[in-house]
Design an enzyme around this catalytic site. Structure first.
Site, PDB file in Angstrom:
ATOM      1  N   THR A 141      -6.276  -2.110   8.421  1.00 56.55           N
ATOM      2  CA  THR A 141      -5.111  -2.261   7.552  1.00 56.55           C
ATOM      3  C   THR A 141      -4.935  -3.722   7.166  1.00 56.55           C
ATOM      4  O   THR A 141      -5.616  -4.614   7.682  1.00 56.55           O
ATOM      5  CB  THR A 141      -3.826  -1.770   8.238  1.00 56.55           C
ATOM      6  OG1 THR A 141      -3.511  -2.664   9.313  1.00 56.55           O
ATOM      7  CG2 THR A 141      -3.989  -0.360   8.790  1.00 56.55           C
ATOM      8  N   ASN A 142      -3.952  -3.965   6.280  1.00 58.22           N
ATOM      9  CA  ASN A 142      -3.679  -5.331   5.821  1.00 58.22           C
ATOM     10  C   ASN A 142      -3.182  -6.246   6.936  1.00 58.22           C
ATOM     11  O   ASN A 142      -3.167  -7.463   6.778  1.00 58.22           O
ATOM     12  CB  ASN A 142      -2.633  -5.310   4.693  1.00 58.22           C
ATOM     13  CG  ASN A 142      -3.276  -5.163   3.329  1.00 58.22           C
ATOM     14  OD1 ASN A 142      -4.420  -5.529   3.131  1.00 58.22           O
ATOM     15  ND2 ASN A 142      -2.535  -4.597   2.393  1.00 58.22           N
ATOM     16  N   ARG A 173       0.824  -1.211   0.000  1.00 60.16           N
ATOM     17  CA  ARG A 173       0.000   0.000   0.000  1.00 60.16           C
ATOM     18  C   ARG A 173       0.863   1.269   0.000  1.00 60.16           C
ATOM     19  O   ARG A 173       0.681   2.144  -0.841  1.00 60.16           O
ATOM     20  CB  ARG A 173      -0.906   0.018   1.243  1.00 60.16           C
ATOM     21  CG  ARG A 173      -1.929  -1.098   1.343  1.00 60.16           C
ATOM     22  CD  ARG A 173      -2.950  -1.058   0.232  1.00 60.16           C
ATOM     23  NE  ARG A 173      -3.649   0.209   0.170  1.00 60.16           N
ATOM     24  CZ  ARG A 173      -4.228   0.686  -0.927  1.00 60.16           C
ATOM     25  NH1 ARG A 173      -4.149  -0.001  -2.074  1.00 60.16           N
ATOM     26  NH2 ARG A 173      -4.872   1.830  -0.918  1.00 60.16           N
ATOM     27  N   ILE A 174       1.789   1.365   0.935  1.00 59.11           N
ATOM     28  CA  ILE A 174       2.630   2.562   1.016  1.00 59.11           C
ATOM     29  C   ILE A 174       3.617   2.605  -0.143  1.00 59.11           C
ATOM     30  O   ILE A 174       3.845   3.662  -0.742  1.00 59.11           O
ATOM     31  CB  ILE A 174       3.376   2.620   2.362  1.00 59.11           C
ATOM     32  CG1 ILE A 174       2.374   2.674   3.524  1.00 59.11           C
ATOM     33  CG2 ILE A 174       4.312   3.826   2.412  1.00 59.11           C
ATOM     34  CD1 ILE A 174       1.427   3.854   3.491  1.00 59.11           C
ATOM     35  N   ASN A 212      -4.072   8.143   6.445  1.00 61.11           N
ATOM     36  CA  ASN A 212      -2.979   7.340   6.988  1.00 61.11           C
ATOM     37  C   ASN A 212      -2.173   6.632   5.904  1.00 61.11           C
ATOM     38  O   ASN A 212      -1.108   6.091   6.189  1.00 61.11           O
ATOM     39  CB  ASN A 212      -3.508   6.313   7.989  1.00 61.11           C
ATOM     40  CG  ASN A 212      -4.704   5.539   7.483  1.00 61.11           C
ATOM     41  OD1 ASN A 212      -5.841   6.029   7.559  1.00 61.11           O
ATOM     42  ND2 ASN A 212      -4.476   4.337   6.973  1.00 61.11           N
ATOM     43  N   CYS A 246       2.188   6.658  10.761  1.00 60.04           N
ATOM     44  CA  CYS A 246       1.250   7.653  10.228  1.00 60.04           C
ATOM     45  C   CYS A 246       0.620   8.455  11.365  1.00 60.04           C
ATOM     46  O   CYS A 246       0.442   9.676  11.253  1.00 60.04           O
ATOM     47  CB  CYS A 246       0.169   6.973   9.391  1.00 60.04           C
ATOM     48  SG  CYS A 246      -0.750   5.673  10.259  1.00 60.04           S
ATOM     49  N   THR A 247       0.303   7.783  12.478  1.00 62.19           N
ATOM     50  CA  THR A 247      -0.334   8.471  13.599  1.00 62.19           C
ATOM     51  C   THR A 247       0.644   9.409  14.293  1.00 62.19           C
ATOM     52  O   THR A 247       0.274  10.528  14.695  1.00 62.19           O
ATOM     53  CB  THR A 247      -0.905   7.454  14.602  1.00 62.19           C
ATOM     54  OG1 THR A 247      -1.835   6.603  13.931  1.00 62.19           O
ATOM     55  CG2 THR A 247      -1.609   8.148  15.751  1.00 62.19           C
ATOM     56  N   ARG A 298      -9.460   0.321  15.809  1.00 61.57           N
ATOM     57  CA  ARG A 298      -9.558   0.111  14.357  1.00 61.57           C
ATOM     58  C   ARG A 298     -11.037   0.001  13.983  1.00 61.57           C
ATOM     59  O   ARG A 298     -11.804  -0.703  14.652  1.00 61.57           O
ATOM     60  CB  ARG A 298      -8.821  -1.165  13.954  1.00 61.57           C
ATOM     61  CG  ARG A 298      -7.315  -1.143  14.222  1.00 61.57           C
ATOM     62  CD  ARG A 298      -6.589  -0.257  13.215  1.00 61.57           C
ATOM     63  NE  ARG A 298      -5.155  -0.230  13.460  1.00 61.57           N
ATOM     64  CZ  ARG A 298      -4.281  -1.038  12.871  1.00 61.57           C
ATOM     65  NH1 ARG A 298      -4.697  -1.959  12.016  1.00 61.57           N
ATOM     66  NH2 ARG A 298      -2.996  -0.939  13.134  1.00 61.57           N
ATOM     67  N   THR A 337      -1.358   1.428  20.252  1.00 61.05           N
ATOM     68  CA  THR A 337      -0.649   2.323  19.347  1.00 61.05           C
ATOM     69  C   THR A 337       0.641   2.764  20.012  1.00 61.05           C
ATOM     70  O   THR A 337       0.661   3.051  21.215  1.00 61.05           O
ATOM     71  CB  THR A 337      -1.482   3.570  18.970  1.00 61.05           C
ATOM     72  OG1 THR A 337      -0.674   4.438  18.162  1.00 61.05           O
ATOM     73  CG2 THR A 337      -1.949   4.342  20.193  1.00 61.05           C
TER      74      THR A 337
END
Length: 481
Positions: free
Chosen positions: A319-320, A138-139, A453, A289-290, A370, A347
């Site tokens: 997320t994955n 993804r990223i 994100n 990202c957070t 989530r 987190t």
């Protein structure tokens, strides 16, 4: 003529002006590595309507709509200058010109404002810097899109290769297809062709070699003509210095991790602590990202009010790492179906604040939930301040930070009364302050911070890579410190 006719005529005039801006913006970017911005938003490769919408958006943060009739003269003035690689914000030029009482012409004012990017002062473009993506998830794919978009004259960052594990028949075709189409972020802006025989993806003229390897030790990048490259590891498999150092193979000079680093690996949030990096540092992390979403506004609040303590609650898209349906997972709760449940999880963003803001003495705690959306999250930052304030004062402060401060590329500001998560898909900022949701009572402030994100974080990664590669060009007019 009716009011409706007047409105439509005005729209057509502004369309024509915006249309005339496109070749000027494109030529500056392509030939001189100049990125034209409008209140920190790039206008490169934007359509007529996108340019008009970006001008109109200024109303939400600056209080009044910015017209293309106001910014076009500054853009025209830029084309007449001997500019070097830079980023120039024509929205800021127009705003500062309005407040200037010296009676200068637009041409003279513009030349003065960007003097450090012209003539003998300008940066000379180099050969560019090679970039390798290790992993293409993804990223990785979003970072690839950004690298391709920013290739400009070819003197900046150049995506030369991606490294993946072999995936069987038509592997490269499938990976190119995932780059071309994305269910969340839409179609790739440009053309993509595949050369299976040479294991190459060609995207907007960028020839990207696909290298198959199961381990970093298997690759000699110099065999592909890659030298002095920055490798971006977006697999998250290695997070400490020892593991990430295995990427330092022939042809690789630096390694950037797109996940929180462990041990003594520097965690960098661009805009906050990127200037603390030592030039000889070869291993670094872009944090999470957070962390990127909360640290810039936390710094903005600490600088103005002081922060005694805080708690961040993130409502995060799935997320994955989670399962589509209930199945075994090594972590608690994450094995339960992501699209069907809200999932309480941990987190590390709160603890990571200390690495990015070592001078902040306040204790920051954090937790996360989530939720069943595929992208865009929100961080609720609850702060006890060192002094009492008002909601209006905090709003004015954060609006100013988003417009004129060194954090203006990290912090955005929105006043829309009905904004929801999907509105922020594709945002290039690390976080967006929701003005309508802000709560302030005495010395307590609660900030609601949206963030993409995936894409917003990828933009932060690119900014860090530009910085360490030496192709992070200065912005004019310079932000207020």
């Amino acid at each position: 003529m009716t009011v409706n006719d007047d409105s439509f005529t005005n729209w057509k005039i502004r369309e024509e002006i915006a249309e005339s801006m496109i070749p000027l913006i494109g030529k500056l970017h392509r030939e001189r590595d100049v990125t034209v911005l409008l209140h920190s938003r790039s206008l490169v490769n934007k359509s007529v309507v996108s340019i008009l919408k970006t001008h109109r958006f200024a109303r939400q943060i600056a209080g009044e709509e910015l017209s293309v009739t106001e910014t076009l003269p500054f853009l025209q003035a830029l084309t007449a200058l001997d500019l070097g690689p830079s980023q120039i914000d024509i929205g800021m030029l127009a705003a500062t010109y309005k407040s200037d009482d010296r009676g200068l012409s637009v041409e003279a004012f513009t030349a003065e404002a960007v003097a450090e990017a012209t003539g003998a002062n300008k940066i000379e473009g180099g050969e560019g810097r090679d970039v390798v993506l290790y992993g293409f998830g993804r990223i990785g794919r979003l970072v690839a899109r950004l690298l391709i978009e920013k290739s400009g004259s070819g003197n900046g960052l150049r995506l030369r290769a991606i490294v993946v594990r072999g995936g069987g028949d038509q592997d490269i075709v499938k990976r190119a297809s995932l780059l071309r189409r994305d269910s969340i972020h839409g179609q790739f802006q440009g053309t993509i062709t595949v050369d299976e025989a040479n294991s190459t993806i060609n995207a907007n003229g960028n020839a990207i070699k696909v290298i198959y390897a199961n381990d970093p030790s298997e690759v000699d990048y110099t065999a592909y003509g890659i030298k002095n490259a920055i490798l971006i590891d977006n697999t998250g498999k290695w997070r400490d210095r020892e593991g990430l150092s295995t990427h330092l193979r022939p042809g690789i000079d630096k390694v950037v991790l797109t996940a929180p680093g462990k041990g003594d690996v520097p965690n960098i949030v661009h805009g906050v602590n990127h200037d603390t990096l030592k030039p000889d540092e070869q291993i670094l992390s872009c944090a999470s990202c957070t962390t990127n979403a909360i640290v810039p506004p936390l710094k903005a609040m600490e600088d103005e009010y002081g922060v005694l303590r805080g708690h961040v609650e993130t409502v995060h898209s799935f997320t994955n790492d989670q399962n589509l349906l209930d199945n075994y997972h090594k972590s608690e709760r994450r094995g339960r179906s992501a699209p069907l449940n809200m999932v309480i999880t941990e987190t590390g963003a709160a603890s990571a604040v200390a690495k990015a803001l070592p001078d902040l003495k306040a204790r920051i705690t954090g937790s996360s939930i989530r939720v069943p959306v595929p992208d865009v999250s929100i961080a609720i930052l609850n702060l006890q301040l060192a002094r009492e304030t008002t909601r209006e004062e905090v709003l004015d402060h954060l609006r100013d930070v988003s417009l004129t401060s060194p954090l203006r590329r990290q912090i955005d500001f929105i006043t829309a009364p009905d904004a929801v998560s999907s509105d922020f898909i594709g945002s290039r900022h690390a976080s967006i302050v929701d003005a309508g949701a802000l709560k302030v009572e005495g010395d307590n402030a609660i900030l609601y911070l949206w963030y993409d994100n995936e894409f917003g974080y990828s933009c932060q990664v690119i900014r860090v890579v530009q910085h360490v590669s030496g192709v992070e060009y200065p912005t004019f007019p310079a932000p207020a410190v």
